[in-house]
Design a protein around this motif. Structure first.
Motif, short mmCIF file in Angstrom:
data_model
loop_
_atom_site.label_atom_id
_atom_site.label_comp_id
_atom_site.label_asym_id
_atom_site.label_seq_id
_atom_site.Cartn_x
_atom_site.Cartn_y
_atom_site.Cartn_z
N LYS A 8 0.83 -1.21 0.00
CA LYS A 8 0.00 0.00 0.00
C LYS A 8 0.87 1.26 0.00
CE LYS A 8 -3.48 2.53 2.64
NZ LYS A 8 -4.39 2.55 3.80
N SER A 9 1.89 1.27 0.81
CA SER A 9 2.77 2.44 0.91
C SER A 9 3.45 2.74 -0.43
CB SER A 9 3.83 2.20 2.00
OG SER A 9 4.73 3.28 2.05
N LEU A 10 3.95 1.68 -1.09
CA LEU A 10 4.62 1.87 -2.37
C LEU A 10 3.66 2.40 -3.44
CD1 LEU A 10 6.78 -1.40 -2.50
CD2 LEU A 10 7.67 0.95 -2.43
N VAL A 11 2.47 1.83 -3.49
CA VAL A 11 1.50 2.24 -4.50
C VAL A 11 1.05 3.68 -4.25
CG1 VAL A 11 -0.80 1.81 -5.46
CG2 VAL A 11 0.71 -0.12 -4.94
N CYS A 12 0.75 4.00 -3.00
CA CYS A 12 0.25 5.35 -2.69
C CYS A 12 1.34 6.41 -2.92
CB CYS A 12 -0.26 5.40 -1.25
SG CYS A 12 -1.80 4.46 -1.02
N THR A 13 2.57 6.07 -2.63
CA THR A 13 3.68 7.01 -2.89
C THR A 13 3.78 7.30 -4.38
OG1 THR A 13 4.93 6.22 -0.97
CG2 THR A 13 6.17 7.34 -2.71
N ALA A 14 3.59 6.26 -5.19
CA ALA A 14 3.68 6.42 -6.65
C ALA A 14 2.48 7.20 -7.21
CB ALA A 14 3.77 5.06 -7.32
N LEU A 15 1.33 7.10 -6.56
CA LEU A 15 0.10 7.71 -7.07
C LEU A 15 -0.12 9.15 -6.59
CD1 LEU A 15 -2.40 4.73 -6.64
CD2 LEU A 15 -1.57 5.66 -8.80
N ARG A 16 0.48 9.50 -5.46
CA ARG A 16 0.21 10.81 -4.85
C ARG A 16 0.49 11.95 -5.84
NH1 ARG A 16 2.31 9.86 -0.46
NH2 ARG A 16 0.50 9.65 0.92
N MET A 30 -8.43 6.08 -3.56
CA MET A 30 -7.51 4.97 -3.84
C MET A 30 -6.82 4.50 -2.57
SD MET A 30 -5.68 6.05 -7.44
CE MET A 30 -6.56 5.97 -9.01
N GLU A 31 -6.37 5.46 -1.78
CA GLU A 31 -5.67 5.14 -0.53
C GLU A 31 -6.61 4.45 0.45
OE1 GLU A 31 -2.45 7.40 2.29
OE2 GLU A 31 -4.30 8.50 1.84
N ALA A 32 -7.83 4.99 0.58
CA ALA A 32 -8.78 4.43 1.55
C ALA A 32 -9.23 3.02 1.16
CB ALA A 32 -10.00 5.36 1.64
N ASN A 33 -9.33 2.74 -0.13
CA ASN A 33 -9.86 1.44 -0.59
C ASN A 33 -8.79 0.46 -1.01
OD1 ASN A 33 -12.57 2.04 -0.22
ND2 ASN A 33 -12.74 3.07 -2.20
N PHE A 34 -7.52 0.82 -0.81
CA PHE A 34 -6.44 -0.03 -1.32
C PHE A 34 -6.56 -1.48 -0.82
CE2 PHE A 34 -2.46 -2.28 -0.97
CZ PHE A 34 -1.93 -2.14 -2.25
N LYS A 35 -6.72 -1.65 0.48
CA LYS A 35 -6.72 -3.01 1.04
C LYS A 35 -7.91 -3.83 0.55
CE LYS A 35 -3.86 -1.98 5.06
NZ LYS A 35 -3.71 -1.99 6.54
N ASN A 36 -9.08 -3.19 0.46
CA ASN A 36 -10.26 -3.92 -0.03
C ASN A 36 -10.09 -4.33 -1.48
OD1 ASN A 36 -11.71 -3.83 2.36
ND2 ASN A 36 -12.71 -1.88 1.86
N LEU A 37 -9.57 -3.42 -2.30
CA LEU A 37 -9.37 -3.74 -3.72
C LEU A 37 -8.30 -4.80 -3.91
CD1 LEU A 37 -9.57 -0.16 -5.32
CD2 LEU A 37 -11.32 -1.96 -5.37
#
Length: 356
Positions: free
Chosen positions: A251-259, A268-275
């Motif tokens: 999650k941290s890697l993906v969100c860092t890349a998307l920010r 995206m950040e809030a739903n990352f784990k569910n998705l």
């Protein structure tokens, strides 16, 4: 009583493309004559209704005699009964095996059996396609399926070789065979917005990457059967959601890349784990035949609908899936890179195709 006859003797079999199409569409001779009259054929050829009826009947008889050859297209070029130029043979074959998207959409993924054929009355009423045409199209699907299901080698090539179909039509038939073999669910209400070409595209992705033939192109039923070993290996991907540290790192890697790159970053950040759980759980369950059948329903319900409700654009989905896939390769303790790439490549392509 004397009778006058006009006789014409020729070598080449005369076949009118428009009359052939009327025959394929299931028109009776009398209805075909009406259509031809409305199209202005009598003025164009200076013919009367009697001559037009005779011509239409004659052509219908020719088509009916040719039909048994069209069931085995390779025989068309070797027979001597009808003198048909090669370009006209190709036209006859292509048109005979052509199908209506509305019809195939109704039977896609269903078993090509007598039970399904009995329901063609309902399909005809729903689609407005004449019953005779529905039966021809269904019988064509079944004939192609029976011929190629046991053959070795690439599915598209086998279909083209045995039925002499052009490239795109051969690929479409490969999708129909693949869906019939694996019994994918396509009829649920949530999937009604998808066209046959949407499903055909996804079938191409699955055939090219997830079947036994994607690894060994001389295996039995290579392009029809999903690779069981690969499906078994997909269970290993569960570590991405069962290992809390790995899930957090991902999650941290993906969100860092998307920010800063999307307007729906917070969602995206809030739903990352569910998705992520949804995508990995779809993978882990594919070893079961029922879950293979529900593949498209699962993609729509568990990934596409949540993204739609958060107003993701297709560009957002592409961005998310790209970083979601790539970031997993950076995780120190994640070892299943080949399986992950093979799985997510198809998932991403299919989601982007049906996300609309």
């Amino acid at each position: 009583m004397s009778v006058e006859l006009d006789v014409f003797v020729g070598n080449t079999t005369i076949m009118d493309k428009e009359v052939f199409q009327l025959w394929l569409n299931g028109y009776t001779v009398s209805d075909a004559v009406k259509v031809r009259i409305e199209g202005g054929i009598m003025e164009e050829c200076e013919a009367n209704a009697e001559v037009l009826l005779s011509d239409t009947m004659d052509q219908y008889r020719t088509f009916q005699m040719c039909e048994r050859l069209l069931h085995h297209p390779a025989k068309l070029s070797n027979q001597l009964l009808f003198q048909i130029p090669p370009d006209r043979q190709a036209m006859l074959i292509e048109r005979y095996y052509a199908f209506d998207d509305a019809f195939v959409r109704e039977v896609l993924g269903k078993k090509l059996s007598k039970g399904t054929k009995k329901d063609l009355d309902d399909v005809s009423a729903k689609t407005g396609i004449m019953l005779k045409s529905c039966r021809r199209q269904f019988d064509n699907f079944k004939r192609v399926f029976k011929v190629v299901e046991e053959l070795k080698g690439p599915l598209v090539e086998n279909i083209q070789q045995h039925f002499l179909l052009p490239d795109q039509l051969g690929r479409d038939y490969a999708a129909i065979v693949f869906f019939a073999s694996n019994r994918f669910e396509t009829g649920k209400k949530k999937l009604q917005y998808l066209t046959f070409q949407d499903f055909a595209f996804c079938a191409g992705q699955l055939i090219n990457h997830w079947t036994v033939g994607a690894v060994d192109n001389m295996m039995d039923d290579m392009d029809v059967d999903l690779d069981k070993e690969f499906l078994q290996d997909l269970k290993d991907l569960k570590i991405l959601i069962t290992d809390k540290d790995l899930l957090d790192q991902h999650k941290s890697l993906v969100c860092t890349a998307l920010r800063g790159k999307t307007n729906v970053f917070n969602e995206m950040e809030a739903n990352f784990k569910n998705l992520s759980r949804s995508l990995v759980n779809i993978a882990a369950k594919l070893i079961n035949a029922k879950d293979v059948r529900d593949f498209f329903i699962d993609l729509v319900e568990k990934f596409i609908e949540p993204c739609r409700s958060d107003r993701w654009t297709s560009i957002d989905v592409n961005l998310y899936l790209t970083h979601y896939t790539n970031s997993a390769h950076i995780l120190d303790t994640f070892k299943h890179h080949g399986v992950w790439t093979r799985y997510m490549g198809v998932i991403k392509s299919c989601i982007l195709r049906i996300y609309h």
